[in-house]
Design a protein around this motif. Structure first.
Motif, PDB file in Angstrom:
ATOM      1  N   LEU A 323      48.672  30.659  36.836  1.00  4.99           N
ATOM      2  CA  LEU A 323      49.014  30.424  35.147  1.00  4.99           C
ATOM      3  C   LEU A 323      50.428  29.762  35.047  1.00  4.99           C
ATOM      4  CD1 LEU A 323      47.511  33.527  33.656  1.00  4.99           C
ATOM      5  CD2 LEU A 323      46.246  31.372  34.397  1.00  4.99           C
ATOM      6  N   ASN A 324      51.441  30.138  35.619  1.00  4.02           N
ATOM      7  CA  ASN A 324      52.809  29.654  35.600  1.00  4.02           C
ATOM      8  C   ASN A 324      52.752  28.151  35.896  1.00  4.02           C
ATOM      9  OD1 ASN A 324      54.042  31.766  34.544  1.00  4.02           O
ATOM     10  ND2 ASN A 324      54.508  32.662  36.412  1.00  4.02           N
ATOM     11  N   LEU A 325      51.947  27.747  37.034  1.00  5.44           N
ATOM     12  CA  LEU A 325      51.986  26.403  37.687  1.00  5.44           C
ATOM     13  C   LEU A 325      51.145  25.521  36.826  1.00  5.44           C
ATOM     14  CD1 LEU A 325      52.900  24.673  40.073  1.00  5.44           C
ATOM     15  CD2 LEU A 325      50.473  25.501  41.217  1.00  5.44           C
ATOM     16  N   LEU A 326      49.914  25.976  36.245  1.00  7.79           N
ATOM     17  CA  LEU A 326      48.846  25.237  35.487  1.00  7.79           C
ATOM     18  C   LEU A 326      49.145  25.060  34.073  1.00  7.79           C
ATOM     19  CD1 LEU A 326      46.180  26.159  37.695  1.00  7.79           C
ATOM     20  CD2 LEU A 326      47.246  24.280  38.046  1.00  7.79           C
ATOM     21  N   ASP A 327      49.693  25.907  33.523  1.00  8.18           N
ATOM     22  CA  ASP A 327      50.006  26.206  32.024  1.00  8.18           C
ATOM     23  C   ASP A 327      48.760  26.389  31.451  1.00  8.18           C
ATOM     24  OD1 ASP A 327      50.901  26.251  29.389  1.00  8.18           O
ATOM     25  OD2 ASP A 327      51.121  24.027  29.147  1.00  8.18           O
ATOM     26  N   ILE A 328      48.099  27.371  31.677  1.00  5.51           N
ATOM     27  CA  ILE A 328      46.571  27.765  31.325  1.00  5.51           C
ATOM     28  C   ILE A 328      46.817  29.192  30.965  1.00  5.51           C
ATOM     29  CG2 ILE A 328      44.367  28.344  32.147  1.00  5.51           C
ATOM     30  CD1 ILE A 328      44.531  25.577  31.565  1.00  5.51           C
ATOM     31  N   SER A 329      46.359  29.624  29.732  1.00  2.00           N
ATOM     32  CA  SER A 329      46.478  30.762  29.240  1.00  2.00           C
ATOM     33  C   SER A 329      45.187  31.768  29.298  1.00  2.00           C
ATOM     34  CB  SER A 329      46.901  30.989  27.898  1.00  2.00           C
ATOM     35  OG  SER A 329      46.150  30.155  26.990  1.00  2.00           O
ATOM     36  N   VAL A 330      43.885  31.007  29.736  1.00  2.00           N
ATOM     37  CA  VAL A 330      42.685  31.819  29.633  1.00  2.00           C
ATOM     38  C   VAL A 330      42.221  31.859  31.168  1.00  2.00           C
ATOM     39  CG1 VAL A 330      40.371  31.789  28.726  1.00  2.00           C
ATOM     40  CG2 VAL A 330      42.105  31.031  27.260  1.00  2.00           C
ATOM     41  N   VAL A 331      41.587  33.017  31.401  1.00  3.74           N
ATOM     42  CA  VAL A 331      41.253  33.211  32.613  1.00  3.74           C
ATOM     43  C   VAL A 331      39.508  33.968  32.519  1.00  3.74           C
ATOM     44  CG1 VAL A 331      41.106  34.344  35.206  1.00  3.74           C
ATOM     45  CG2 VAL A 331      43.439  33.611  34.095  1.00  3.74           C
ATOM     46  N   VAL A 332      38.488  33.206  33.108  1.00  3.05           N
ATOM     47  CA  VAL A 332      37.469  33.666  33.133  1.00  3.05           C
ATOM     48  C   VAL A 332      36.970  34.455  34.529  1.00  3.05           C
ATOM     49  CG1 VAL A 332      35.029  33.166  32.625  1.00  3.05           C
ATOM     50  CG2 VAL A 332      36.673  32.111  31.289  1.00  3.05           C
ATOM     51  N   LEU A 333      36.439  35.688  34.552  1.00  7.26           N
ATOM     52  CA  LEU A 333      36.247  36.329  35.810  1.00  7.26           C
ATOM     53  C   LEU A 333      34.728  36.724  36.080  1.00  7.26           C
ATOM     54  CD1 LEU A 333      38.690  39.240  35.809  1.00  7.26           C
ATOM     55  CD2 LEU A 333      39.011  37.178  36.902  1.00  7.26           C
ATOM     56  N   GLY A 334      34.388  35.918  37.225  1.00  6.96           N
ATOM     57  CA  GLY A 334      33.046  35.977  37.580  1.00  6.96           C
ATOM     58  C   GLY A 334      32.658  36.701  38.663  1.00  6.96           C
ATOM     59  N   GLY A 335      31.366  36.999  39.073  1.00  6.97           N
ATOM     60  CA  GLY A 335      30.894  37.756  40.045  1.00  6.97           C
ATOM     61  C   GLY A 335      31.252  39.211  40.077  1.00  6.97           C
ATOM     62  N   HIS A 336      31.741  39.674  41.355  1.00  3.52           N
ATOM     63  CA  HIS A 336      32.156  41.064  40.997  1.00  3.52           C
ATOM     64  C   HIS A 336      33.670  41.403  40.324  1.00  3.52           C
ATOM     65  CE1 HIS A 336      34.773  40.230  44.480  1.00  3.52           C
ATOM     66  NE2 HIS A 336      35.527  41.278  44.149  1.00  3.52           N
ATOM     67  N   LEU A 337      34.314  40.393  40.375  1.00  4.69           N
ATOM     68  CA  LEU A 337      35.467  40.521  39.611  1.00  4.69           C
ATOM     69  C   LEU A 337      35.103  40.797  38.028  1.00  4.69           C
ATOM     70  CD1 LEU A 337      37.879  37.835  41.103  1.00  4.69           C
ATOM     71  CD2 LEU A 337      37.730  40.364  41.654  1.00  4.69           C
ATOM     72  N   GLY A 338      33.900  39.985  37.700  1.00  3.24           N
ATOM     73  CA  GLY A 338      33.784  39.858  36.203  1.00  3.24           C
ATOM     74  C   GLY A 338      33.071  41.327  36.063  1.00  3.24           C
ATOM     75  N   GLU A 339      32.123  41.828  36.758  1.00  2.00           N
ATOM     76  CA  GLU A 339      31.523  43.027  36.719  1.00  2.00           C
ATOM     77  C   GLU A 339      32.537  44.180  36.805  1.00  2.00           C
ATOM     78  OE1 GLU A 339      28.547  43.898  39.440  1.00  2.00           O
ATOM     79  OE2 GLU A 339      27.390  42.101  38.998  1.00  2.00           O
ATOM     80  N   LEU A 340      33.810  44.096  37.295  1.00  2.00           N
ATOM     81  CA  LEU A 340      34.775  45.115  37.449  1.00  2.00           C
ATOM     82  C   LEU A 340      35.935  44.831  36.379  1.00  2.00           C
ATOM     83  CD1 LEU A 340      34.829  45.667  41.341  1.00  2.00           C
ATOM     84  CD2 LEU A 340      34.072  47.288  39.434  1.00  2.00           C
ATOM     85  N   SER A 341      35.744  44.044  35.540  1.00  2.00           N
ATOM     86  CA  SER A 341      37.125  43.470  34.739  1.00  2.00           C
ATOM     87  C   SER A 341      37.331  44.565  34.114  1.00  2.00           C
ATOM     88  CB  SER A 341      36.567  42.370  33.755  1.00  2.00           C
ATOM     89  OG  SER A 341      35.521  42.755  33.031  1.00  2.00           O
ATOM     90  N   ALA A 342      36.899  45.598  33.235  1.00  2.00           N
ATOM     91  CA  ALA A 342      37.235  46.555  32.751  1.00  2.00           C
ATOM     92  C   ALA A 342      38.077  47.485  33.627  1.00  2.00           C
ATOM     93  CB  ALA A 342      35.946  47.544  32.187  1.00  2.00           C
ATOM     94  N   GLN A 343      37.652  47.818  34.630  1.00  2.00           N
ATOM     95  CA  GLN A 343      38.418  48.825  35.541  1.00  2.00           C
ATOM     96  C   GLN A 343      39.568  47.955  36.283  1.00  2.00           C
ATOM     97  OE1 GLN A 343      35.186  48.193  35.888  1.00  2.00           O
ATOM     98  NE2 GLN A 343      34.263  50.235  35.461  1.00  2.00           N
ATOM     99  N   LEU A 344      39.329  46.629  36.306  1.00  2.00           N
ATOM    100  CA  LEU A 344      40.543  46.014  36.895  1.00  2.00           C
ATOM    101  C   LEU A 344      42.039  45.469  35.667  1.00  2.00           C
ATOM    102  CD1 LEU A 344      38.673  43.291  38.815  1.00  2.00           C
ATOM    103  CD2 LEU A 344      40.129  44.808  39.888  1.00  2.00           C
ATOM    104  N   MET A 345      41.340  45.560  34.509  1.00  2.00           N
ATOM    105  CA  MET A 345      42.389  45.153  33.573  1.00  2.00           C
ATOM    106  C   MET A 345      43.678  45.996  33.485  1.00  2.00           C
ATOM    107  SD  MET A 345      41.504  42.275  32.156  1.00  2.00           S
ATOM    108  CE  MET A 345      42.837  42.452  31.104  1.00  2.00           C
ATOM    109  N   PRO A 346      43.793  47.277  33.490  1.00  2.00           N
ATOM    110  CA  PRO A 346      44.911  48.044  33.207  1.00  2.00           C
ATOM    111  C   PRO A 346      46.203  47.374  34.187  1.00  2.00           C
ATOM    112  CG  PRO A 346      43.267  49.410  33.296  1.00  2.00           C
ATOM    113  CD  PRO A 346      42.611  48.230  33.625  1.00  2.00           C
ATOM    114  N   THR A 347      45.699  47.249  35.634  1.00  2.00           N
ATOM    115  CA  THR A 347      46.733  46.683  36.394  1.00  2.00           C
ATOM    116  C   THR A 347      46.911  45.265  36.380  1.00  2.00           C
ATOM    117  OG1 THR A 347      46.219  48.401  37.976  1.00  2.00           O
ATOM    118  CG2 THR A 347      47.292  46.944  38.971  1.00  2.00           C
TER     119      THR A 347
END
Length: 406
Positions: A323-347
């Motif tokens: 994100l620092n390199l690309l100047d992008i502020s939105v990330v879309v998570l797919g696959g197992h990362l999308g399914e686990l987004s709620a659990q991944l989000m705190p860290t």
């Protein structure tokens, strides 16, 4: 006496017609339904020119008329024009580590038919596997009631792809080297339709950037991160993915998050996917499946929680740099990362807030993709159809005389 047009004038008129057809198609597919009068306003072409071009597009099966509604000016009913259903389909193929998928999508964005086969393709023979998924597509086409013609074929693969040559250069998790993927698939389809080969994350990102063929979604600028056994990503700007000079951009899964970490399938140490990839995450949590991981997390299992926290930390490190390199502020998570987004989000959120320089001014947004086990197959079909939208004149067999003028 009327003088015949010179060859140069004829070529000019033909080229002008091609450009105008593409302009009308872009307007109709980006926002529909539209009347002929509305298309004329949006494109700057005359109503008579638009009417002739729309007639050609209807004859070619690219658009269709609906029943008249209201008035379209001067008291006449307006006739809505929309992308045609069931006339042309894009064939989307996906071969991933854990499954193969085929999806047929028409110009209106409807899924005509689909089939997903769960299979472990690690170490498989590439020629045989690609021939099998092509045969699956042919069977699916033969088994549907649609009379739609095949506009093109898209093939999504989890690895480094030469998009110009249609070759898979390297897919570490499949164990495949240089594979002439387009050639193999094209031969299976008789060689009479274009085959577009791309990285699975690139094609999956297209499903986020599009609501239907040629119709952009509200997400125009984002980083898509795909999670399966490996982790891929794609950068999208202005609703179009940024492929890089060779089409190799987006290998976030091989950003180093721990120089002393585990050896990755690519041969390097400490890549993101050695911590946050599905296989690595399951091993660290001591589980065999996503369902078991989710159950352990719900039960408060410390080993599972620690594995997900480590994955969120590693993902935060990699994404912060991107994100620092690309100047992008939105990330879309797919696959197992999308399914686990709620659990991944705190860290993950903690790392992004700490490390992304622009976070105080434009906080990063992380969004899960609506669960779809084969989004790359959808994106591959959309990519095949958008070849028609870029050059509609090549797909129309009944040209309209005099439709080139504005």
């Amino acid at each position: 006496m009327i003088q015949p047009a010179s060859p140069g004038q004829g070529a000019h008129q033909s080229r002008l017609r091609e450009l105008n057809l593409a302009t009308v198609v872009r307007a109709l597919f980006a926002e529909s339904p539209l009347s002929r009068a509305e298309v004329a306003v949006r494109t700057g072409l005359t109503r008579s020119t638009v009417s002739r071009l729309v007639d050609d597009l209807i004859a070619g099966g690219l658009v269709a008329e609906l029943a008249p509604t209201g008035t379209g000016g001067r008291g006449r009913p307006g006739v809505p024009i929309v992308p045609a259903r069931g006339t042309w389909v894009g064939v989307g193929l996906e071969v991933n580590i854990g499954h193969s998928a085929v999806r047929l999508i028409d110009l209106a964005g409807d899924v005509v038919a689909e089939h997903v086969v769960q299979a472990d393709h690690t170490g498989s023979d590439p020629h045989r596997t690609l021939s099998e998924v092509s045969e699956l597509a042919r069977d699916l086409l033969a088994g549907t009631s649609t009379t739609a013609a095949v506009a093109g074929v898209g093939l999504a693969l989890p690895g480094l792809v030469d998009t110009e040559r249609g070759e898979l250069l390297r897919a570490p998790n499949l164990g495949w080297g240089v594979v002439p993927a387009a050639q193999i698939v094209s031969a299976s389809f008789g060689g009479d339709r274009p085959v577009r080969v791309g990285n699975e994350a690139d094609f999956a990102a297209l499903t986020v950037a599009r609501l239907a063929p040629g119709r952009p979604s509200q997400r125009s600028d984002f980083l898509y991160v795909s999670g399966e056994v490996g982790i891929g990503s794609a950068l999208v700007r202005g609703s179009e993915w940024v492929a890089g000079r060779h089409g190799w951009a987006g290998e976030v899964g091989h950003i180093c998050v721990d120089p002393d970490g585990l050896t990755c399938g690519c041969g390097a140490r400490g890549c993101l996917e050695t911590v946050a990839g599905q296989r690595a995450l399951h091993a660290a949590a001591g589980v065999e499946s996503r369902e078991e991981l989710l159950a352990r997390l719900a039960a408060g299992d410390r080993t599972a929680i620690a594995a997900v926290e480590a994955a969120g930390h590693a993902l935060g490190l990699a994404l912060s740099g991107a994100l620092n390199l690309l100047d992008i502020s939105v990330v879309v998570l797919g696959g197992h990362l999308g399914e686990l987004s709620a659990q991944l989000m705190p860290t993950l959120s903690q790392e992004l807030e700490l490390r992304v320089l622009a976070s105080p001014f434009d906080p990063p947004q992380v969004e899960p993709l609506v669960i779809d086990r084969s989004p790359a197959a959808t994106g591959a079909a959309l990519a095949a159809l958008e070849g028609v939208l870029r050059d509609p004149a090549s797909w129309i067999s009944v040209p309209s005389v005099g439709a080139g003028g504005a």
